[in-house]
Enzyme design. Structure first.
Site, short mmCIF file in Angstrom:
data_model
loop_
_atom_site.label_atom_id
_atom_site.label_comp_id
_atom_site.label_asym_id
_atom_site.label_seq_id
_atom_site.Cartn_x
_atom_site.Cartn_y
_atom_site.Cartn_z
N THR A 1 0.83 -1.21 0.00
CA THR A 1 0.00 0.00 0.00
C THR A 1 0.86 1.26 0.00
O THR A 1 0.37 2.34 -0.33
CB THR A 1 -0.91 0.03 1.24
N SER B 1 31.87 -4.20 5.57
CA SER B 1 30.85 -4.88 6.37
C SER B 1 31.47 -6.05 7.12
O SER B 1 32.20 -6.86 6.52
CB SER B 1 29.71 -5.40 5.48
N TYR C 1 8.04 -7.74 -7.95
CA TYR C 1 7.59 -6.57 -7.20
C TYR C 1 7.27 -5.44 -8.17
O TYR C 1 6.21 -4.80 -8.08
CB TYR C 1 8.67 -6.16 -6.21
N ASP D 1 9.59 1.09 4.66
CA ASP D 1 10.70 0.48 5.37
C ASP D 1 11.63 1.53 5.97
O ASP D 1 12.04 1.45 7.13
CB ASP D 1 11.49 -0.43 4.44
N GLU E 1 17.51 3.63 -2.73
CA GLU E 1 17.13 2.27 -3.14
C GLU E 1 16.43 2.27 -4.48
O GLU E 1 16.65 1.37 -5.31
CB GLU E 1 16.26 1.61 -2.07
N SER F 1 13.57 -5.85 6.08
CA SER F 1 14.15 -4.55 5.74
C SER F 1 15.60 -4.37 6.17
O SER F 1 15.98 -3.34 6.70
CB SER F 1 13.29 -3.40 6.31
#
Length: 384
Positions: free
Chosen positions: A32, A64, A225, A173, A161, A127
């Site tokens: 949504t 990382s 998506y 998110d 993103e 997320s």
């Protein structure tokens, strides 16, 4: 995790600070957000943590603790959208934030040294990428004294993103990671980004919200998506509205009658009804009837499974098994095609429901899922 110590060992000097941003689980309101509708996520205790130092030479160094790869060294003025940096492209998320800030006119051209470590499960629909983006944005906001608000940082992280990484996600998110507060669910209007913190103290009600990570990895960038987003936009265009949020729930039957494409009809039905489910959940929580949201969650799963068609066998098994074992309600959460489900249970039933789900997965020959409680937690913050 001692990210500051790791940073010092890695880069040879201490960081200017350490920041944290959480993953999220979405209680209700799926797909949504890019329809400018309503969502209701809550932050998890699982976080991405970043030790960061400001630079002055235009170099961006990224590392990382969770990836077996050397430091990625980039030039801030050479960052290019839709490029991949580092092993598996993970570095595109923090690099994209630097690009988005600079592209928006914010003075971050000096660069930074960043060392990241995360406890947010990857590929679980919780997320992990937004946590990386938001923690980077918050750190640079502080170090470069940009004075951007939390919603502004979330929007820039979303742009990173969308435009840099190439995933057409909505803003839920990033807003959840940036703006959530402990003990609350975040009611977000994705049109104007207005937020309301909804008290959500399940322990006080004798309840628990479980997250069941099916360990089925999902990738939002694989096209499914984007196809559903495009379908929603097509439906809005046919109905003559800017976004499906503008279709009132009471007028859904007449709206569906105007759509001849069965696929578009399904997408529209899900979005309009899920916006309505968010409103129903808020009303129930405001009235103190927390247990009554359980059937709404299960109803939402049926819509995601049958109308949006983004569930999978493992997610359906979690929901059906949990509900048959005494759960109050359950549904898949996140982008779908794998990832996680949430299960609302009475506190005394949490162990038995978890056992039933584990046994069902074993019987089906699936990889054992990871099950843990979702405790509404704080949003992004400086921790050192």
């Amino acid at each position: 995790m001692d990210v500051a110590g790791q940073f010092t060992e890695l880069y040879g000097s201490a960081p200017d600070g350490v920041w944290s941003a959480p993953g999220r689980v979405n209680l209700i309101g799926e797909y949504t957000d890019f329809n400018e509708g309503f969502v209701m996520p809550l932050a998890l205790p699982h976080t991405a943590v970043a030790a960061v130092a400001r630079r002055t030479d235009g170099v961006l160094r990224l590392h990382s603790a969770d990836i077996d790869a050397p430091v990625a060294e980039l030039r801030v003025d050479e960052l290019t959208p839709l490029s991949k940096y580092g092993q598996g492209g993970w570095a595109a998320y923090p690099a994209g934030v630097v690009w988005a800030l600079r592209d928006a006119g914010h003075a971050v051209s000096g660069g930074a040294d960043i060392h990241l470590a995360s406890t947010v499960p990857t590929g679980a629909g919780l997320s992990s990428s937004a946590a990386l983006e938001v923690v980077t944005a918050l750190a640079l906001n502080d170090l470069y004294e940009l004075s951007l608000s939390r919603p502004e940082l979330a929007v820039l992280a979303q742009r990173a993103e969308n435009a840099f990484v190439g995933v057409p996600c909505g803003v839920m998110d990033q807003m959840a990671s940036a703006c959530a507060t402990a003990g609350h669910a975040l009611h977000l209007d994705c049109r104007d980004l207005s937020i309301r913190q909804i008290p959500f103290d399940l322990a006080a009600q004798g309840l628990r919200l479980l997250v069941v990570d099916t360990r089925v990895k999902h990738e939002l960038g694989d096209g499914a998506y984007a196809e559903r987003r495009a379908g929603c936009e097509e439906g809005a265009a046919i109905l003559g509205v800017s976004h499906l949020r503008d279709v009132p729930y009471a007028e859904l039957p007449s709206a569906l009658a105007k759509l001849t494409d069965e696929r578009i009809r399904r997408y529209v039905r899900h979005i309009v009804s899920d916006d309505h489910r968010v409103e129903r959940v808020i009303a129930l929580l405001d009235s103190g009837d927390v247990r009554a949201i359980g059937p709404v969650l299960t109803e939402g799963h049926a819509s995601l499974r049958d109308d949006l068609r983004i569930s999978c066998e493992e997610l359906d098994l979690v929901v059906s098994t949990a509900n048959a074992s005494g759960a109050i309600g359950a549904r898949m959460t996140g982008g779908g095609f794998g990832g996680s489900a949430i299960v609302l249970v009475e506190e005394p039933d949490a162990e038995s429901v978890t056992k039933s789900v584990l046994e069902a997965f074993a019987t089906a020959g699936f990889t054992a899922p990871r099950v843990f409680p979702a405790v509404p937690s704080a949003g992004a913050r400086r921790v050192a």
